[in-house]
Design a protein around this motif. Structure first.
Motif, short mmCIF file in Angstrom:
data_model
loop_
_atom_site.label_atom_id
_atom_site.label_comp_id
_atom_site.label_asym_id
_atom_site.label_seq_id
_atom_site.Cartn_x
_atom_site.Cartn_y
_atom_site.Cartn_z
N UNK A 168 0.91 -1.17 -0.22
CA UNK A 168 -0.20 0.04 -0.17
C UNK A 168 0.78 1.16 0.09
N UNK A 169 2.04 1.18 0.51
CA UNK A 169 3.01 2.30 0.66
C UNK A 169 3.79 2.62 -0.80
N UNK A 170 3.83 1.43 -1.22
CA UNK A 170 4.62 1.28 -2.67
C UNK A 170 3.48 2.08 -3.78
N UNK A 171 2.25 1.70 -3.56
CA UNK A 171 1.23 2.36 -4.25
C UNK A 171 1.09 4.03 -4.13
N UNK A 172 1.04 4.56 -3.01
CA UNK A 172 1.17 5.81 -2.86
C UNK A 172 2.69 6.57 -3.29
N UNK A 173 3.53 5.74 -3.25
CA UNK A 173 4.88 6.36 -3.44
C UNK A 173 4.89 6.34 -5.16
N UNK A 174 4.39 5.48 -5.91
CA UNK A 174 4.36 5.50 -7.20
C UNK A 174 3.42 6.66 -7.73
N UNK A 175 2.29 6.66 -7.19
CA UNK A 175 1.42 7.67 -7.64
C UNK A 175 2.34 8.96 -7.54
N UNK A 176 3.08 9.36 -6.28
CA UNK A 176 3.73 10.43 -6.10
C UNK A 176 4.73 10.61 -7.26
N UNK A 177 5.67 9.51 -7.61
CA UNK A 177 6.44 9.62 -8.70
C UNK A 177 6.09 10.18 -10.02
N UNK A 178 4.60 9.49 -10.19
CA UNK A 178 4.12 10.10 -11.48
C UNK A 178 3.73 11.54 -11.56
N UNK A 179 3.69 12.09 -10.38
CA UNK A 179 3.42 13.52 -10.49
C UNK A 179 4.69 14.17 -10.27
N UNK A 180 5.64 14.12 -9.70
CA UNK A 180 6.77 14.57 -9.41
C UNK A 180 7.68 14.53 -10.44
N UNK A 181 7.94 13.49 -10.98
CA UNK A 181 8.98 13.33 -11.96
C UNK A 181 8.80 14.02 -13.20
#
Length: 201
Positions: A168-181
């Motif tokens: 579940x943490x990885x899901x939110x990490x990846x969502x943040x990656x897709x915005x920040x990068x």
């Protein structure tokens, strides 16, 4: 005439960050073009993802070469042939040699799923979770000779919830990656940070 920054994406996995970058580039006016996708895993889903949108893909399977330097030499020749200005690592799961990095000083950008300098390496999400931090996050940084030790460009925090699992943490990490990068890459391009003229090549 506006200069177009020519980018190569290097990836090893599913290609979700590639898709996020492409989506943002299409929605926002940016003077950049992805001219090549380099993949080191012959069966990686990112290959099909890139081909579906018409991006040229070069697969360089390191196992086909006697030395890492030989595989990197093939990649560098392709980047030169494509007149690439900057390299974007999007889930590329290999450490680039100092010789490779020296060819694109401050022009190789990487994404890491933790708040560097904490939890560098391949297992940033798991390491932060196991350590018990309450806040982790995502870091965009330039690549240098070390492992996840280059100059930090941007970061975004992600809270660790009490009921989180690694998944579940990885899901939110990846969502943040897709915005920040994508956002950070566009800022670098608009500031001229990734143009050929700012490199030592």
């Amino acid at each position: 005439m506006e200069q177009i920054t020519r980018l190569a994406i290097m990836a090893s996995g599913n290609g979700t960050n590639l898709s996020a970058i492409l989506d943002r580039f299409q929605r926002v006016s940016v003077a950049a073009q992805i001219v090549r996708v380099i993949v080191d895993q012959p069966q990686a889903p990112v290959i099909q993802r890139a081909e579906r949108v018409g991006l040229p893909v070069t697969v360089v399977d390191y196992h086909d070469y006697p030395k890492k330097a030989d595989a990197e030499a093939v990649i560098l020749r392709q980047l030169a042939a494509d007149h690439v200005d900057a390299v974007v690592l999007a889930g590329f799961m290999r450490i680039l040699s100092p010789q490779f990095v020296a060819r694109y000083p401050r022009h190789i950008v990487n994404l890491h799923p933790a708040l560097l300098p904490s939890f560098p390496g391949r297992h940033g999400i798991e390491d932060a979770y196991q350590y018990g931090v309450k806040i982790t996050g995502v870091t965009v940084h330039f690549v240098n000779d070390g492992v996840d030790s280059g100059e930090i460009i941007a970061q975004a925090p992600v809270a660790v919830h009490a009921d989180d699992t690694v998944a579940s943490l990885a899901t939110r990490i990846h969502e943040t990656e897709h915005q920040l990068y994508p956002k950070t890459l566009i800022e670098l391009i608009n500031q001229g940070e990734l143009n050929h003229e700012t490199s030592l090549n």
